[in-house]
Design a protein around this motif. Structure first.
Motif, PDB file in Angstrom:
ATOM      1  N   ILE A   1       0.842  -1.201   0.000  1.00 16.18           N
ATOM      2  CA  ILE A   1       0.000   0.000   0.000  1.00 16.18           C
ATOM      3  C   ILE A   1       0.876   1.248   0.000  1.00 16.18           C
ATOM      4  CG2 ILE A   1      -1.661   1.348   1.352  1.00 16.18           C
ATOM      5  CD1 ILE A   1      -2.912  -1.387   2.176  1.00 16.18           C
ATOM      6  N   VAL A   2       1.912   1.257   0.819  1.00 21.65           N
ATOM      7  CA  VAL A   2       2.823   2.406   0.875  1.00 21.65           C
ATOM      8  C   VAL A   2       3.505   2.595  -0.478  1.00 21.65           C
ATOM      9  CG1 VAL A   2       4.934   3.320   1.938  1.00 21.65           C
ATOM     10  CG2 VAL A   2       3.172   2.256   3.375  1.00 21.65           C
ATOM     11  N   THR A   3       3.964   1.509  -1.087  1.00 18.48           N
ATOM     12  CA  THR A   3       4.618   1.583  -2.398  1.00 18.48           C
ATOM     13  C   THR A   3       3.657   2.129  -3.456  1.00 18.48           C
ATOM     14  OG1 THR A   3       6.078  -0.246  -1.807  1.00 18.48           O
ATOM     15  CG2 THR A   3       5.822   0.230  -4.164  1.00 18.48           C
ATOM     16  N   GLU A   4       2.418   1.666  -3.416  1.00 15.76           N
ATOM     17  CA  GLU A   4       1.398   2.158  -4.349  1.00 15.76           C
ATOM     18  C   GLU A   4       1.177   3.662  -4.175  1.00 15.76           C
ATOM     19  OE1 GLU A   4      -3.349   2.014  -4.306  1.00 15.76           O
ATOM     20  OE2 GLU A   4      -2.421   0.024  -4.361  1.00 15.76           O
ATOM     21  N   VAL A   5       1.069   4.110  -2.941  1.00 21.76           N
ATOM     22  CA  VAL A   5       0.859   5.535  -2.668  1.00 21.76           C
ATOM     23  C   VAL A   5       2.073   6.341  -3.128  1.00 21.76           C
ATOM     24  CG1 VAL A   5       0.591   7.259  -0.824  1.00 21.76           C
ATOM     25  CG2 VAL A   5      -0.779   5.166  -0.796  1.00 21.76           C
ATOM     26  N   LYS A   6       3.276   5.826  -2.872  1.00 24.36           N
ATOM     27  CA  LYS A   6       4.491   6.531  -3.284  1.00 24.36           C
ATOM     28  C   LYS A   6       4.577   6.658  -4.806  1.00 24.36           C
ATOM     29  CE  LYS A   6       8.432   5.922  -1.107  1.00 24.36           C
ATOM     30  NZ  LYS A   6       8.713   7.226  -0.512  1.00 24.36           N
ATOM     31  N   GLY A   7       3.903   5.777  -5.537  1.00 24.66           N
ATOM     32  CA  GLY A   7       3.839   5.912  -6.987  1.00 24.66           C
ATOM     33  C   GLY A   7       3.105   7.176  -7.409  1.00 24.66           C
ATOM     34  N   ARG A   8       2.136   7.589  -6.607  1.00 20.51           N
ATOM     35  CA  ARG A   8       1.366   8.817  -6.870  1.00 20.51           C
ATOM     36  C   ARG A   8       1.948  10.024  -6.153  1.00 20.51           C
ATOM     37  NH1 ARG A   8      -3.036   9.235  -4.362  1.00 20.51           N
ATOM     38  NH2 ARG A   8      -2.964   7.420  -3.048  1.00 20.51           N
ATOM     39  N   VAL A   9       2.453   9.774  -4.938  1.00 15.67           N
ATOM     40  CA  VAL A   9       2.970  10.856  -4.089  1.00 15.67           C
ATOM     41  C   VAL A   9       4.380  10.433  -3.648  1.00 15.67           C
ATOM     42  CG1 VAL A   9       2.516  12.279  -2.047  1.00 15.67           C
ATOM     43  CG2 VAL A   9       0.605  11.233  -3.268  1.00 15.67           C
ATOM     44  N   PRO A  10       5.381  10.688  -4.489  1.00 21.50           N
ATOM     45  CA  PRO A  10       6.727  10.144  -4.251  1.00 21.50           C
ATOM     46  C   PRO A  10       7.365  10.551  -2.924  1.00 21.50           C
ATOM     47  CG  PRO A  10       6.615  11.273  -6.373  1.00 21.50           C
ATOM     48  CD  PRO A  10       5.297  11.467  -5.705  1.00 21.50           C
ATOM     49  N   TYR A  11       6.958  11.670  -2.365  1.00 22.78           N
ATOM     50  CA  TYR A  11       7.561  12.150  -1.119  1.00 22.78           C
ATOM     51  C   TYR A  11       6.829  11.640   0.116  1.00 22.78           C
ATOM     52  CZ  TYR A  11       4.241  15.589  -2.883  1.00 22.78           C
ATOM     53  OH  TYR A  11       3.142  16.181  -3.444  1.00 22.78           O
ATOM     54  N   PHE A  12       5.809  10.789  -0.050  1.00 22.03           N
ATOM     55  CA  PHE A  12       5.098  10.212   1.094  1.00 22.03           C
ATOM     56  C   PHE A  12       5.967   9.135   1.736  1.00 22.03           C
ATOM     57  CE2 PHE A  12       2.365   7.066   3.104  1.00 22.03           C
ATOM     58  CZ  PHE A  12       1.637   7.879   3.959  1.00 22.03           C
ATOM     59  N   GLU A  13       6.008   9.140   3.068  1.00 17.32           N
ATOM     60  CA  GLU A  13       6.744   8.127   3.838  1.00 17.32           C
ATOM     61  C   GLU A  13       5.856   7.614   4.961  1.00 17.32           C
ATOM     62  OE1 GLU A  13       9.798   7.012   3.213  1.00 17.32           O
ATOM     63  OE2 GLU A  13      10.179   8.413   1.567  1.00 17.32           O
ATOM     64  N   LEU A  14       5.862   6.325   5.173  1.00 18.11           N
ATOM     65  CA  LEU A  14       5.151   5.738   6.303  1.00 18.11           C
ATOM     66  C   LEU A  14       6.057   4.704   6.940  1.00 18.11           C
ATOM     67  CD1 LEU A  14       1.539   4.748   6.795  1.00 18.11           C
ATOM     68  CD2 LEU A  14       3.257   2.984   7.176  1.00 18.11           C
ATOM     69  N   THR A  15       6.211   4.815   8.253  1.00 15.17           N
ATOM     70  CA  THR A  15       6.935   3.801   9.010  1.00 15.17           C
ATOM     71  C   THR A  15       6.025   3.306  10.131  1.00 15.17           C
ATOM     72  OG1 THR A  15       7.960   5.492  10.407  1.00 15.17           O
ATOM     73  CG2 THR A  15       9.245   4.708   8.518  1.00 15.17           C
ATOM     74  N   LEU A  16       6.310   2.118  10.582  1.00 10.79           N
ATOM     75  CA  LEU A  16       5.522   1.504  11.648  1.00 10.79           C
ATOM     76  C   LEU A  16       6.272   1.563  12.973  1.00 10.79           C
ATOM     77  CD1 LEU A  16       4.268  -1.770   9.914  1.00 10.79           C
ATOM     78  CD2 LEU A  16       3.010   0.376  10.213  1.00 10.79           C
ATOM     79  N   ILE A  17       5.540   1.895  13.999  1.00  9.47           N
ATOM     80  CA  ILE A  17       6.001   1.737  15.371  1.00  9.47           C
ATOM     81  C   ILE A  17       5.160   0.572  15.912  1.00  9.47           C
ATOM     82  CG2 ILE A  17       6.265   2.801  17.639  1.00  9.47           C
ATOM     83  CD1 ILE A  17       7.858   4.240  15.417  1.00  9.47           C
ATOM     84  N   LEU A  18       5.771  -0.599  16.045  1.00  6.85           N
ATOM     85  CA  LEU A  18       5.009  -1.753  16.534  1.00  6.85           C
ATOM     86  C   LEU A  18       4.789  -1.598  18.031  1.00  6.85           C
ATOM     87  CD1 LEU A  18       6.444  -4.761  14.512  1.00  6.85           C
ATOM     88  CD2 LEU A  18       4.570  -3.205  13.959  1.00  6.85           C
ATOM     89  N   THR A  19       3.571  -1.898  18.450  1.00  6.90           N
ATOM     90  CA  THR A  19       3.183  -1.675  19.837  1.00  6.90           C
ATOM     91  C   THR A  19       2.795  -2.974  20.522  1.00  6.90           C
ATOM     92  OG1 THR A  19       0.879  -1.258  19.233  1.00  6.90           O
ATOM     93  CG2 THR A  19       2.321   0.651  19.363  1.00  6.90           C
ATOM     94  N   SER A  20       3.112  -3.032  21.793  1.00  8.19           N
ATOM     95  CA  SER A  20       2.613  -4.110  22.645  1.00  8.19           C
ATOM     96  C   SER A  20       1.872  -3.457  23.798  1.00  8.19           C
ATOM     97  CB  SER A  20       3.758  -4.985  23.160  1.00  8.19           C
ATOM     98  OG  SER A  20       4.578  -4.252  24.039  1.00  8.19           O
ATOM     99  N   TYR A  21       1.096  -4.251  24.499  1.00  6.19           N
ATOM    100  CA  TYR A  21       0.279  -3.747  25.596  1.00  6.19           C
ATOM    101  C   TYR A  21       0.756  -4.352  26.906  1.00  6.19           C
ATOM    102  CZ  TYR A  21      -2.564  -2.125  21.784  1.00  6.19           C
ATOM    103  OH  TYR A  21      -2.981  -1.486  20.649  1.00  6.19           O
TER     104      TYR A  21
END
Length: 160
Positions: free
Chosen positions: A103-123
């Motif tokens: 999904i991120v790669t697809e979005v970057k195809g339209r908006v090349p400067y978009f970045e998304l990283t994950l912060i994995l969370t535990s409870y």
């Protein structure tokens, strides 16, 4: 459930009030006080966001909302290992990460400067085994997707 209710519109209104935070429930309150009204609403819809087809729609909608607001660098808190598919089978961790990366790669195809990283969370309240599982997920996911997984957050460790 709607079809079993005598008045479907009334059912819709009841359901809406069960899942949406009303103005009366939050007016004039601090965020930690609002949580008392909001917690049961999360419980009511919690499983929905874990259903793979809905998760995909939700992730895409959230990304698009960020882009519309000119937010192009996003750190998303995410609890891995909770997604399930149409047959109620768990989605494997690396498949989950691939889904998000696609999904991120697809979005970057339209908006090349978009970045998304994950912060994995535990409870913290779930216990040590959950924390250990998420830490293992970070190690495994980071090996395959080093630019996607950026960090870790232990939820319920906050103090106010």
């Amino acid at each position: 459930m709607r079809s079993f209710y005598a008045d479907p519109k009334e059912y819709d209104e009841i359901l809406k009030n069960q899942i949406l935070l009303t103005h009366e429930e939050q007016a004039g309150l601090e965020s930690h006080d609002i949580w008392g009204f909001f917690q049961h609403k999360f419980a009511r819809i919690g499983g929905l966001a874990k259903y793979k087809p809905f998760f995909i729609k939700l992730l895409r909608a959230n990304i698009e909302a960020c882009i519309e607001q000119n937010v192009f660098i996003v750190e998303l808190r995410h609890t891995s290992g909770c997604l399930f598919d149409e047959t109620k089978q768990p989605v494997h961790l690396l498949d989950e990460m691939a889904l998000i990366q696609d999904i991120v790669t697809e979005v970057k195809g339209r908006v090349p400067y978009f970045e998304l990283t994950l912060i994995l969370t535990s409870y913290k309240m779930v216990g040590q085994s959950h924390v250990t599982k998420i830490l293992d997920h970070i190690r495994i996911a980071k090996e395959r997707y080093p630019d996607l997984v950026a960090g870790y957050d232990m939820v319920n460790e906050e103090e106010y």
